[in-house]
Every structure is written in C-alpha cells, then in structure tokens.
Scaffold this motif. Sequence first.
Motif, PDB file in Angstrom:
ATOM      1  N   SER A 251      79.941 -42.272 -67.808  1.00  0.00           N
ATOM      2  CA  SER A 251      79.231 -42.831 -66.652  1.00  0.00           C
ATOM      3  C   SER A 251      77.802 -43.153 -67.075  1.00  0.00           C
ATOM      4  O   SER A 251      76.953 -42.255 -67.157  1.00  0.00           O
ATOM      5  CB  SER A 251      79.221 -41.837 -65.476  1.00  0.00           C
ATOM      6  OG  SER A 251      78.416 -42.328 -64.417  1.00  0.00           O
ATOM      7  N   VAL A 252      77.570 -44.419 -67.375  1.00  0.00           N
ATOM      8  CA  VAL A 252      76.220 -44.837 -67.759  1.00  0.00           C
ATOM      9  C   VAL A 252      75.264 -44.597 -66.600  1.00  0.00           C
ATOM     10  O   VAL A 252      74.131 -44.135 -66.783  1.00  0.00           O
ATOM     11  CB  VAL A 252      76.224 -46.319 -68.180  1.00  0.00           C
ATOM     12  CG1 VAL A 252      74.808 -46.798 -68.467  1.00  0.00           C
ATOM     13  CG2 VAL A 252      77.123 -46.530 -69.394  1.00  0.00           C
ATOM     14  N   GLU A 253      75.735 -44.886 -65.383  1.00  0.00           N
ATOM     15  CA  GLU A 253      74.906 -44.717 -64.197  1.00  0.00           C
ATOM     16  C   GLU A 253      74.442 -43.272 -64.032  1.00  0.00           C
ATOM     17  O   GLU A 253      73.289 -43.006 -63.654  1.00  0.00           O
ATOM     18  CB  GLU A 253      75.682 -45.155 -62.956  1.00  0.00           C
ATOM     19  CG  GLU A 253      74.922 -44.995 -61.652  1.00  0.00           C
ATOM     20  CD  GLU A 253      75.749 -45.403 -60.450  1.00  0.00           C
ATOM     21  OE1 GLU A 253      75.236 -45.305 -59.327  1.00  0.00           O
ATOM     22  OE2 GLU A 253      76.914 -45.811 -60.642  1.00  0.00           O
TER      23      GLU A 253
ATOM     24  N   TYR B 182      77.790 -39.295 -71.290  1.00  0.00           N
ATOM     25  CA  TYR B 182      78.533 -40.113 -72.238  1.00  0.00           C
ATOM     26  C   TYR B 182      79.579 -39.274 -72.965  1.00  0.00           C
ATOM     27  O   TYR B 182      79.315 -38.143 -73.369  1.00  0.00           O
ATOM     28  CB  TYR B 182      77.576 -40.734 -73.262  1.00  0.00           C
ATOM     29  CG  TYR B 182      76.524 -41.611 -72.633  1.00  0.00           C
ATOM     30  CD1 TYR B 182      76.738 -42.984 -72.505  1.00  0.00           C
ATOM     31  CD2 TYR B 182      75.338 -41.076 -72.147  1.00  0.00           C
ATOM     32  CE1 TYR B 182      75.779 -43.805 -71.920  1.00  0.00           C
ATOM     33  CE2 TYR B 182      74.372 -41.887 -71.560  1.00  0.00           C
ATOM     34  CZ  TYR B 182      74.610 -43.246 -71.447  1.00  0.00           C
ATOM     35  OH  TYR B 182      73.664 -44.046 -70.852  1.00  0.00           O
ATOM     36  N   GLY B 183      80.754 -39.864 -73.117  1.00  0.00           N
ATOM     37  CA  GLY B 183      81.822 -39.180 -73.837  1.00  0.00           C
ATOM     38  C   GLY B 183      82.245 -37.859 -73.239  1.00  0.00           C
ATOM     39  O   GLY B 183      82.374 -36.867 -73.958  1.00  0.00           O
TER      40      GLY B 183
ATOM     41  N   PRO C 253      81.775 -37.876 -63.449  1.00  0.00           N
ATOM     42  CA  PRO C 253      80.965 -36.771 -63.967  1.00  0.00           C
ATOM     43  C   PRO C 253      79.615 -36.782 -63.255  1.00  0.00           C
ATOM     44  O   PRO C 253      78.903 -37.780 -63.277  1.00  0.00           O
ATOM     45  CB  PRO C 253      80.827 -37.109 -65.456  1.00  0.00           C
ATOM     46  CG  PRO C 253      80.956 -38.599 -65.524  1.00  0.00           C
ATOM     47  CD  PRO C 253      81.914 -38.975 -64.421  1.00  0.00           C
ATOM     48  N   LEU C 254      79.274 -35.691 -62.592  1.00  0.00           N
ATOM     49  CA  LEU C 254      78.057 -35.657 -61.787  1.00  0.00           C
ATOM     50  C   LEU C 254      76.814 -35.632 -62.672  1.00  0.00           C
ATOM     51  O   LEU C 254      76.821 -35.019 -63.745  1.00  0.00           O
ATOM     52  CB  LEU C 254      78.074 -34.428 -60.879  1.00  0.00           C
ATOM     53  CG  LEU C 254      79.238 -34.350 -59.890  1.00  0.00           C
ATOM     54  CD1 LEU C 254      79.199 -33.034 -59.127  1.00  0.00           C
ATOM     55  CD2 LEU C 254      79.213 -35.531 -58.934  1.00  0.00           C
ATOM     56  N   PRO C 255      75.736 -36.273 -62.242  1.00  0.00           N
ATOM     57  CA  PRO C 255      74.520 -36.310 -63.064  1.00  0.00           C
ATOM     58  C   PRO C 255      73.953 -34.912 -63.297  1.00  0.00           C
ATOM     59  O   PRO C 255      74.099 -34.012 -62.463  1.00  0.00           O
ATOM     60  CB  PRO C 255      73.549 -37.152 -62.224  1.00  0.00           C
ATOM     61  CG  PRO C 255      74.397 -37.886 -61.246  1.00  0.00           C
ATOM     62  CD  PRO C 255      75.582 -37.022 -60.983  1.00  0.00           C
TER      63      PRO C 255
END
Length: 349
Positions: free
Chosen positions: A268-270, A274-275, A328-330
Amino acid sequence: MLSITKSALAAAWLWSSLTLAFTNPIKTLNGSDPQMVYDNGYYYLTSTSWTTVEITKARTIEGLKTAIPTVIYDDKSDPLRTRNWWAPEIWRLNGRWYVYFSTSINGTWGEMLPSLTQWVLEGGTGAPLDEPFSLVGKIRPDNYHGGMLDGTVYNIDGQDYFIFSSVASDDESPNGASLWISKLLDPTTVGPATMIAYPEFDWEHEASAVLEGPAGITSPSGEVWVVYSADSCNGPQYKLGGMKLSPGADPLLASSWTKLQEPLLVTSVENGLYGPGHNGFFKSPDGTQDWMVFHANRNSNGSCDAKRQTFIQQVQWNEDGSPQLAPPLPAGTEIQAPSGECKKRSTLA
C-alpha cells in the motif's frame, strides 16, 4: 457507604486509565517473519534475529514494543547452523512447548539455500519461558532432500501437520520455491511430504518464483485456509496469497487445495507499507477474535534484511468465508487491543 463509593470510583478511574489500544510497528529492527501465541495472560512473539532464536514476552501488545527478548538458543557448533537463523515459530504440542526454525551453512547463496535445515527445540510444560529449551534435532521428511524453511504447524481435524517451503532441486520443485505438507507424527517426527502449491499466477512470480511463510487459520464457518507469502521479499512485490482446503479432503493431496485467484494483502503506497508478508495468526485473549502479525518495509527500496518491521492487525472475514487481511494499516494508527486483553491489565482483585 462512603468507602464503597470511593473504592468504586478508584476502580472506575483505574479501568478508564488503562491503555486499551496499541500502535504499529511493534518491532522496528529484526521484525521479519513474525509469529505469536497467547498463553495464560501473556503474548509471546518470535521473529527472525539472524543469529539466535529469541522470544519476546509481554502482557499487552503495546508492551511487546519495549520488552527485552529472551535468547533461548544460539549454539552454532554444527556447520548447518552457521547462517540464516530464520523464522522461528513456537507451538504447544502434547502439553509441551516446541520451537521450529531454519538455518544454513556459510557459503555462497547457491550453496546456502539447498542446505537450509529445519530444527526443533523442546521446552517445558508450564509457561513458554519457565524452563530452558534444548535442541532435539532436525525435522525432515524421509522423501524430501532439498532445503527447508519457514516450517509451521497446523491442526486439521485433530491431526497436526507440518507445512514448509522448499528450496529444492528441479526434480523436487521444478517451478520455484513451493509449499509442502506432511503429517506431524509427534512434535519432532514427520511422515512423507507432498507438494501442495507452487508459483503459478503472475502475481506469485513478478520478480521471483517463490511461495513461502505458510500459516494456517480456520474461518468461523470451519473452512481451513493456508495463507502464504508470494514472490521475492527483496521488493514491494512481496505479498500474501491464500488457499482453501476442500471440506473433508485429504490435506496431503494437492488436489484438495484451491488457491484464491487474487492476493489477500499487497503493498500500500498510500499507507506507506511495502512488501507485506510472512504472517502468523493468533487468537485474542478471550478467543473470540482472529488476529494477524506480519512484517513490512516502510520504504519502497526495502529488502530482505533486519530493517523489516512487525505489524499487528485484526483479521476480518468475508461473506464467502475467506480471510480479509487488507489493507495494511498505516504506522501510528491507533488499534483497539484484542478482546479480553484489558481484563488482564487490571490489578484489582
């Protein structure tokens, strides 16, 4: 009456002052390949530390962030334990604690991968860290001769199974690193293994043909799933896929498993993760919720190294019975603690 009121107010204040949430990441260094169990008021977290086997213990998920890991094994006297101490997992089997992990020889990448070996440590019958762990030995199916990594245990219909990823010769694993399964005859012995999945979808081999990190979970409706990591961990293409066991089917047959056509969790780039991959599942303290622990990088250039971080979030379930793991949560998101955890935090009698 006044003293009772004061006691009630004190209890209410203490209860309201408890931190009933946590934020990710849980580990910012050596946080890859995590797995967790909850036992008698404590969480126990394992992850790849590269040169030892360690367990981190805390009453709360937030507490895992500052708890000091306990090294339970670090003997490198065998040449097969020189490098790549990867993915330890802790399981309670037959009333006793066991830890499974992989290591390899020291050499070139091409030499190390085929030498990857799964080992078993045996602990005690009480809490996981009450007694020391000792090495039992290797665990390997007689019919399998390649490298083994990411071994996990899952019980299906009363039978324990050992599921692992292969790094094998072309005749054993012709399509890249694949997933194999065998019966766990006892905590240190397995029966013959069979391959049940290999990289076949485009999203499973964007950069590298790899399936690894299997983890079992059962849906509220009783469906058995194995969630696995796909592709290369050296970039943002690393992700989670899933496959379901047909009801009543033999887990040792590849035909018994059906893969999801699309991945379950991706970069999720946002949200700045990553990965995301190599996860484990665990139950909330009261047993009513499913939770996932996984690793991810915080930048797009992250790779398979010690900078991967540990994240935890709840598993939801789709109407079709499949696990819902995305997004995936930030990092920094406040997440309500697993159900039942708050009761373990109270110091009131």
